[in-house]
Design an enzyme around this catalytic site. Structure first.
Site, PDB file in Angstrom:
ATOM      1  N   ALA A  65       0.980  -1.163   0.118  1.00 19.04           N
ATOM      2  CA  ALA A  65       0.117   0.056  -0.166  1.00 19.04           C
ATOM      3  C   ALA A  65       0.983   1.179  -0.025  1.00 19.04           C
ATOM      4  CB  ALA A  65      -0.879  -0.115   1.324  1.00 19.04           C
ATOM      5  N   GLY A 112       0.415  -4.947   1.050  1.00 14.69           N
ATOM      6  CA  GLY A 112      -0.752  -5.059   0.553  1.00 14.69           C
ATOM      7  C   GLY A 112      -0.695  -5.639  -1.091  1.00 14.69           C
ATOM      8  N   GLU A 115      -0.750  -9.416  -0.546  1.00 16.24           N
ATOM      9  CA  GLU A 115      -2.098  -9.597  -0.257  1.00 16.24           C
ATOM     10  C   GLU A 115      -3.145  -9.444  -1.397  1.00 16.24           C
ATOM     11  OE1 GLU A 115      -2.229  -6.385   2.801  1.00 16.24           O
ATOM     12  OE2 GLU A 115      -2.511  -7.931   4.375  1.00 16.24           O
ATOM     13  N   GLU A 135       4.851  -4.959   6.765  1.00 17.65           N
ATOM     14  CA  GLU A 135       4.189  -4.162   7.598  1.00 17.65           C
ATOM     15  C   GLU A 135       4.824  -3.639   8.877  1.00 17.65           C
ATOM     16  OE1 GLU A 135       2.835  -6.420   6.040  1.00 17.65           O
ATOM     17  OE2 GLU A 135       1.140  -5.617   4.868  1.00 17.65           O
TER      18      GLU A 135
HETATM   19  C1  HXC Z   1       5.050   4.331  -1.358  1.00 17.06           C
HETATM   20  C2  HXC Z   1       7.191   3.453  -2.126  1.00 17.06           C
HETATM   21  C3  HXC Z   1       6.559   1.805  -1.693  1.00 17.06           C
HETATM   22  C4  HXC Z   1       5.349   1.940  -1.348  1.00 17.06           C
HETATM   23  C5  HXC Z   1       8.590   1.701  -2.867  1.00 17.06           C
HETATM   24  N1  HXC Z   1       8.165   3.075  -2.784  1.00 17.06           N
HETATM   25  N2  HXC Z   1       7.639   1.091  -1.854  1.00 17.06           N
HETATM   26  N3  HXC Z   1       6.265   4.506  -2.233  1.00 17.06           N
HETATM   27  N4  HXC Z   1       4.827   3.106  -1.096  1.00 17.06           N
HETATM   28  N5  HXC Z   1       4.618   0.798  -0.426  1.00 17.06           N
HETATM   29  C6  HXC Z   1       8.831   4.192  -3.654  1.00 17.06           C
HETATM   30  C7  HXC Z   1      10.121   4.459  -2.779  1.00 17.06           C
HETATM   31  O1  HXC Z   1       9.828   5.604  -1.910  1.00 17.06           O
HETATM   32  C8  HXC Z   1      11.096   5.131  -3.843  1.00 17.06           C
HETATM   33  O2  HXC Z   1      10.520   6.458  -4.075  1.00 17.06           O
HETATM   34  C9  HXC Z   1      10.773   4.241  -4.983  1.00 17.06           C
HETATM   35  O3  HXC Z   1       9.501   3.555  -4.803  1.00 17.06           O
HETATM   36  C10 HXC Z   1      11.689   3.116  -5.428  1.00 17.06           C
HETATM   37  O4  HXC Z   1      11.964   2.447  -4.076  1.00 17.06           O
HETATM   38  P1  HXC Z   1      13.394   2.177  -3.431  1.00 17.06           P
HETATM   39  O5  HXC Z   1      13.022   1.790  -1.997  1.00 17.06           O
HETATM   40  O6  HXC Z   1      14.276   3.216  -3.959  1.00 17.06           O
HETATM   41  O7  HXC Z   1      13.691   0.658  -4.017  1.00 17.06           O
HETATM   42  P2  HXC Z   1      14.744  -0.350  -3.816  1.00 17.06           P
HETATM   43  O8  HXC Z   1      15.995  -0.022  -2.969  1.00 17.06           O
HETATM   44  O9  HXC Z   1      14.848  -1.175  -4.809  1.00 17.06           O
HETATM   45  O10 HXC Z   1      13.914  -1.124  -2.674  1.00 17.06           O
HETATM   46  C11 HXC Z   1      12.808  -1.871  -3.041  1.00 17.06           C
HETATM   47  C12 HXC Z   1      11.808  -2.130  -1.746  1.00 17.06           C
HETATM   48  C13 HXC Z   1      11.633  -0.809  -0.877  1.00 17.06           C
HETATM   49  C14 HXC Z   1      12.725  -3.302  -1.017  1.00 17.06           C
HETATM   50  C15 HXC Z   1      10.657  -2.938  -2.067  1.00 17.06           C
HETATM   51  O11 HXC Z   1      11.204   0.018  -1.730  1.00 17.06           O
HETATM   52  C16 HXC Z   1      10.607  -1.061   0.220  1.00 17.06           C
HETATM   53  O12 HXC Z   1      10.845  -1.595   1.278  1.00 17.06           O
HETATM   54  N6  HXC Z   1       9.617  -0.744   0.000  1.00 17.06           N
HETATM   55  C17 HXC Z   1       8.293  -0.458   1.115  1.00 17.06           C
HETATM   56  C18 HXC Z   1       7.869  -2.062   1.415  1.00 17.06           C
HETATM   57  C19 HXC Z   1       6.739  -1.988   2.301  1.00 17.06           C
HETATM   58  O13 HXC Z   1       6.904  -1.796   3.449  1.00 17.06           O
HETATM   59  N7  HXC Z   1       5.462  -2.380   1.835  1.00 17.06           N
HETATM   60  C20 HXC Z   1       4.435  -2.463   2.772  1.00 17.06           C
HETATM   61  C21 HXC Z   1       3.712  -1.074   3.137  1.00 17.06           C
HETATM   62  S1  HXC Z   1       2.523  -1.274   4.206  1.00 17.06           S
HETATM   63  P3  HXC Z   1      11.672   7.543  -4.602  1.00 17.06           P
HETATM   64  O14 HXC Z   1      10.461   8.910  -4.583  1.00 17.06           O
HETATM   65  O15 HXC Z   1      12.469   7.526  -3.463  1.00 17.06           O
HETATM   66  O16 HXC Z   1      12.245   7.391  -6.034  1.00 17.06           O
HETATM   67  C22 HXC Z   1       1.353  -2.020   3.504  1.00 17.06           C
HETATM   68  C23 HXC Z   1      -0.228  -2.367   4.472  1.00 17.06           C
HETATM   69  C24 HXC Z   1      -0.987  -3.274   3.671  1.00 17.06           C
HETATM   70  O17 HXC Z   1       1.340  -2.473   2.442  1.00 17.06           O
HETATM   71  C25 HXC Z   1      -2.391  -3.232   4.427  1.00 17.06           C
HETATM   72  C26 HXC Z   1      -3.238  -2.429   3.611  1.00 17.06           C
HETATM   73  C27 HXC Z   1      -3.330  -2.658   2.225  1.00 17.06           C
END
Ligand code: HXC
Length: 261
Positions: A65, A112, A115, A135
């Site tokens: 998400a 998400g 999911e 998360e």
């Molecule tokens: C918003 C995101 C994002 C996310 C990545 N980005 N994931 N933006 N929401 N979930 C953005 C980053 O901020 C970055 O933007 C760009 O995408 C590239 O990501 P990087 O981190 O620079 O890439 P990389 O180093 O290759 O790492 C990849 C990654 C990492 C390991 C997937 O991006 C990451 O850990 N993302 C978050 C994963 C996460 O925590 N997901 C769960 C979210 S909570 P910029 O502007 O800096 O270029 C959730 C709740 C679910 O999902 C329940 C309700 C539906």
């Protein structure tokens, strides 16, 4: 209908939906989910589409998400809006779609995004796929079925570990544990997924729906009720012309021509 974050492609008899927000690894904002639900709702009643492939790009199916969108939300915001499902539903509505949906996952399927893949009917993964429920690492927890669907798919021990540590699972482990049905080379992912969808779409549509319903109900029903519901659905296929055609075609050594009747 024009979509900002989706590529929508009907290649009869299948539909291909591609999440297209690559600059943020296909993060699932409210608008992305709204578009997904709109497109899938439309295909649910579109006779041109017998099965659906949902995919992302080579780097990400969806990395979760949208953290930027969620960061500022209060408890009252998410509770009153029933986030992440919302008024029209999202993940649960996708899971309830009558048409089979295959998730073709390459790269990250996290939070998400994992999911969403699990809300589909099955997952075909590329060899670079990574699944996770991270998360906890951002101070929250799975909220769109992660603790429930993952546990049913891979069992309590691994699901608990993944949700409590945020560890990612690679494609090999995902196949071994039953999270995905198959792993294929990244270059062949869409070919495999679309061929599989086309095969499903070539069968009797009412029968496909009955099978999807029956398998889906296995998570919900006690075994005896599930077996009974399956038997009644099986018996009802005998009311279809397609059952007569399918069995006749086998015995006459020819290909069946299903009419979805
Ligand atoms: C918003 C995101 C994002 C996310 C990545 N980005 N994931 N933006 N929401 N979930 C953005 C980053 O901020 C970055 O933007 C760009 O995408 C590239 O990501 P990087 O981190 O620079 O890439 P990389 O180093 O290759 O790492 C990849 C990654 C990492 C390991 C997937 O991006 C990451 O850990 N993302 C978050 C994963 C996460 O925590 N997901 C769960 C979210 S909570 P910029 O502007 O800096 O270029 C959730 C709740 C679910 O999902 C329940 C309700 C539906």
């Amino acid at each position: 209908m024009n979509y900002q974050y989706l590529l929508v492609d009907i290649q009869e008899p299948i539909g291909i939906l591609t999440i297209n927000r690559p600059e943020v690894l296909n993060a699932l904002s409210t608008e992305v989910m709204r578009e997904l639900v709109t497109a899938l709702d439309a295909w649910e009643t579109d006779d041109r589409v017998g099965a659906i492939v949902l995919t992302g790009n080579d780097k990400a199916f969806a990395a979760g998400a949208d953290l930027k969108e969620m960061r500022v939300k209060s408890f009252a915001d998410v509770f009153l809006a029933d986030f992440p499902e919302g008024q029209r539903g999202a993940w649960s509505r996708i899971a309830a779609n009558r048409k089979p949906i295959i998730a073709a996952v390459a790269g990250y399927a996290l939070g998400g995004g994992c999911e969403l893949a699990m809300a589909c009917d099955f997952i075909i993964a590329a060899d670079n796929a990574k699944f996770g429920q991270p998360e906890i690492t951002v101070g929250t927890m799975p909220g769109a079925g992660g603790t429930q669907r993952l546990t049913r798919l891979i069992g309590k021990s691994k699901a608990m570990e993944m949700c409590l540590t945020g560890r990612f699972m690679d494609a090999t482990e995902a196949e071994r544990t039953g999270l995905v049905s198959r792993v294929v080379a990244l270059a062949g992912l869409m070919d495999e997924a679309t061929k599989t969808a086309a095969k499903i779409a070539s069968f009797s549509r009412p029968t496909v729906i009955m099978i999807k319903d029956a398998v889906s109900s296995a998570d919900e029903l006690p075994l005896s009720q599930g077996i009974l519901a399956e038997r009644h659905a099986f018996q009802s296929t005998f009311a279809l012309e397609d059952q007569k055609e399918g069995m006749a075609a086998f015995l006459e050594k020819r290909k069946p021509v299903f009419k979805n009747r």
